[in-house]
Scaffold this active site. Structure first.
Site, PDB file in Angstrom:
ATOM      1  N   GLY A   1       0.618  -1.162   0.087  1.00 58.62           N
ATOM      2  CA  GLY A   1       0.060  -0.069   0.119  1.00 58.62           C
ATOM      3  C   GLY A   1       0.697   1.257  -0.025  1.00 58.62           C
ATOM      4  N   ASN A   2       0.187   2.380   0.289  1.00 59.72           N
ATOM      5  CA  ASN A   2       0.978   3.834   0.214  1.00 59.72           C
ATOM      6  C   ASN A   2       0.266   4.542   1.354  1.00 59.72           C
ATOM      7  OD1 ASN A   2      -1.241   5.546  -1.012  1.00 59.72           O
ATOM      8  ND2 ASN A   2      -0.839   3.960  -2.704  1.00 59.72           N
ATOM      9  N   ARG A   3       0.845   5.676   1.801  1.00 56.16           N
ATOM     10  CA  ARG A   3       0.537   6.401   2.749  1.00 56.16           C
ATOM     11  C   ARG A   3      -0.656   7.455   2.789  1.00 56.16           C
ATOM     12  NH1 ARG A   3       4.722   9.441   4.593  1.00 56.16           N
ATOM     13  NH2 ARG A   3       3.489  10.010   6.173  1.00 56.16           N
ATOM     14  N   SER A   4      -1.195   7.374   1.439  1.00 59.47           N
ATOM     15  CA  SER A   4      -2.211   8.415   1.129  1.00 59.47           C
ATOM     16  C   SER A   4      -3.430   8.072   2.052  1.00 59.47           C
ATOM     17  CB  SER A   4      -2.826   8.252  -0.254  1.00 59.47           C
ATOM     18  OG  SER A   4      -3.730   9.116  -0.648  1.00 59.47           O
TER      19      SER A   4
END
Ligand code: CTP
Ligand code: CA
Length: 224
Positions: A33-36
């Site tokens: 995933g990513n931190r958005s």
């Protein structure tokens, strides 16, 4: 322009906003995933609805609640985001691609949880590229639709940041590009934001800094 001057200036328009970050499954219990957080996209969706637009919010793993004033479509992966966005964009007047899309996904999804005992000391994960949703939206854009992309960059130097933004704009073919510096303590998850918006010629049409809801308002002012 004050809040009063904006009132219902987006009435009659259908605005599609993507927000959040996609998650690409590795096995039934793990993902890349990513931190958005989805905050900036959700702020745009909320502000557009408050100004009278019909809003479709396509949310990927949102960490903030979606406002009741929008129609929410929840997705997980980049491929799900692609099909939901392409469907919603067909009759949209404006599409805002604020979501952080995973550029790559695991080539294969393990049917069962990966076990350390079977795997040993290393776990090679081969990733394959996801489709570029913004590029396909630009290629299939109905006449009169305005397509807004975001550029997430970690570049510290302002001039180089703009250069990266202009190159990205040319690759994507969108009408406006919101250039956003991101990092460990910038852009993602925090409440404030600083953006530079480029038009299709690469000219700066907006530079603004403030809360994500104030930034949302200024971006939507560009639609009038
Ligand atoms: N985007 C997309 N589909 C992807 C990747 C990105 O639609 N597979 C969109 C994002 O929603 C954003 C814009 O493209 O509006 C730019 O995303 P960004 O990650 O900044 O750029 P990339 O083209 O993915 O390039 P890179 O991450 O290598 O900088
Ligand atoms: Ca990317």
């Amino acid at each position: 322009v004050g809040e009063a001057g904006r009132s219902q200036d987006l009435a009659g328009r259908h605005i599609v906003v993507t927000a959040g970050g996609t998650r690409e499954p590795i096995d039934p219990v793990r993902f890349i995933g990513n931190r958005s957080s989805g905050k900036q996209g959700v702020a745009i969706a909320a502000a557009a609805a408050a100004r009278g637009a019909r809003v479709t919010l396509i949310g990927a793993n949102l960490e903030v609640p979606a406002p009741a004033s929008v129609a929410l479509v929840s997705v997980g992966t980049a491929e799900e985001l692609a099909s939901a966005t392409q469907a919603a964009a067909k009759d949209a007047d404006v599409v805002v691609m604020a979501a952080a899309v995973a550029d790559y996904r695991p080539e294969r999804l393990a049917a069962e949880k990966i076990k350390k005992e079977q795997q040993g000391d290393e776990l090679p994960l081969r990733l394959v590229k996801n489709p570029d949703i913004l590029v396909s939206l630009a290629q299939a854009k109905p006449a009169g639709q305005l397509l807004i992309g975001f550029a997430a960059e970690t570049e510290r130097d302002d001039a180089k940041l703009l250069e990266l933004g202009r190159a990205k704009l040319a690759r994507k073919g969108c009408d406006l590009l919101v250039v956003n510096r991101v990092g460990w303590d910038e852009g993602f998850a925090v409440d404030g934001n600083t953006v530079t918006v480029l038009d299709r010629h690469g000219d700066i049409v907006l530079e603004t800094s403030g809360s994500k809801s104030s930034v949302a308002g200024r971006i939507l002012d560009l639609l009038r």
